[in-house]
Design an enzyme around this catalytic site. Structure first.
Site, PDB file in Angstrom:
ATOM      1  N   GLU A 160       0.857  -1.190   0.000  1.00 22.22           N
ATOM      2  CA  GLU A 160       0.000   0.000   0.000  1.00 22.22           C
ATOM      3  C   GLU A 160       0.887   1.231   0.000  1.00 22.22           C
ATOM      4  O   GLU A 160       1.822   1.323   0.789  1.00 22.22           O
ATOM      5  CB  GLU A 160      -0.861   0.069   1.261  1.00 22.22           C
ATOM      6  CG  GLU A 160      -2.023  -0.878   1.319  1.00 22.22           C
ATOM      7  CD  GLU A 160      -2.806  -0.656   2.611  1.00 22.22           C
ATOM      8  OE1 GLU A 160      -2.930   0.504   3.062  1.00 22.22           O
ATOM      9  OE2 GLU A 160      -3.260  -1.642   3.185  1.00 22.22           O
ATOM     10  N   ASP A 188      -5.674   8.482  10.321  1.00 23.92           N
ATOM     11  CA  ASP A 188      -4.309   8.100  10.685  1.00 23.92           C
ATOM     12  C   ASP A 188      -3.866   8.722  11.993  1.00 23.92           C
ATOM     13  O   ASP A 188      -4.199   9.862  12.310  1.00 23.92           O
ATOM     14  CB  ASP A 188      -3.339   8.512   9.568  1.00 23.92           C
ATOM     15  CG  ASP A 188      -3.564   7.712   8.304  1.00 23.92           C
ATOM     16  OD1 ASP A 188      -3.599   6.477   8.415  1.00 23.92           O
ATOM     17  OD2 ASP A 188      -3.711   8.309   7.229  1.00 23.92           O
TER      18      ASP A 188
END
Length: 263
Positions: A49, A60
């Site tokens: 990824e 995140d």
């Protein structure tokens, strides 16, 4: 066949599970990103990824937020990341996925984004902030370009899992715990029940991510899913290195250690 689908089929036939590694594209620089991808592939990573850096990555935690800031400061943007993927494709057929926030895609131009991604050799995309209501038109678009739109579910999704995974492809990204990405020492979720619930609604491979940070955790959870995703722990190791060559070596050693935990 899409490289992601082919990879999971290849691993299934060998009785193996997928190691999916995450790095932020452009951290610490674009040329390092290519070296990191190739080194992790050589060390055993099955899928990589690439996070497209974004100024406000809501899903995140601090480790990946900081990596996004470093990448943006180093000049990473969607255009040169697309070029990076093209360069990687000259040397590798490893399945590549973008993790990107929808606002970045929208500002770049949705059709333009997927056209360039397809031509560059991208295989899949994860959009953590894509509203469920807006996915239908993207399913058609990504299918037309042969790019897997990977659904992302969480333990709290429950009755929405069926709707979330419908139309998805590649694999299901199963978030291990509520909250943001980061390094965790343990996972409180009943992973077995959670994976069984997801399996009720889809036959796509299931990959478990968010918080898995070492080989012991890979070993603990590998039997409940078809793949394990490790991101923040890799990004942290890269950030701790003072030289690119050191970062590449450290990431490769860590990927090899993680892959060995599947055996």
């Amino acid at each position: 066949m899409n490289r992601i689908k082919a990879k999971f089929e290849e691993l299934r036939q060998r009785g193996e599970k997928a190691l999916i590694t995450f790095i932020t594209a452009g951290d610490p620089c674009l040329s390092a990103t290519m070296d990191l991808v190739l080194a992790m592939e050589d060390a055993g990573a099955d899928i990589v990824e690439l996070g497209i850096p974004y100024s406000d990555p809501l899903a995140d935690g601090p480790i990946i937020q900081e990596s996004s800031q470093r990448a943006l400061k180093a000049g990473a943007n969607i255009k040169n990341i697309m070029g990076l993927v093209q360069d990687i494709r000259k040397r590798s057929e490893i399945p590549l996925i973008y993790l990107v926030y929808y606002n970045s895609v929208f500002k770049y131009g949705v059709e333009k984004f997927f056209h360039e991604a397809r031509d560059g050799g991208l295989d899949g995309i994860i959009i953590p902030d894509l509203p469920l209501e807006e996915r239908e038109e993207l399913y058609d678009l990504t299918e037309g370009y042969g790019i897997s739109l990977i659904p992302l579910v969480a333990p709290t999704s429950k009755e929405r899992i069926k709707e979330i995974v419908a139309g998805g492809s590649g694999f299901v990204y199963c978030v291990s715990s509520p909250g943001v990405t980061g390094i965790r020492q343990n996972i409180d979720t009943d992973v077995q029940s959670y994976m069984n619930l997801v399996s009720k609604y889809t036959k796509l491979p299931k990959a478990l991510g968010f918080g898995i940070s070492n080989a012991d955790m890979v070993n603990e959870y590998k039997n409940y899913c078809d793949g394990i995703i490790v991101g923040s722990a890799i990004v942290k190791k890269i950030a701790e290195c003072s030289q690119v060559c050191e970062a590449v070596e450290v990431a490769a050693v860590f990927a090899k250690e993680l892959k060995s935990a599947f055996k």
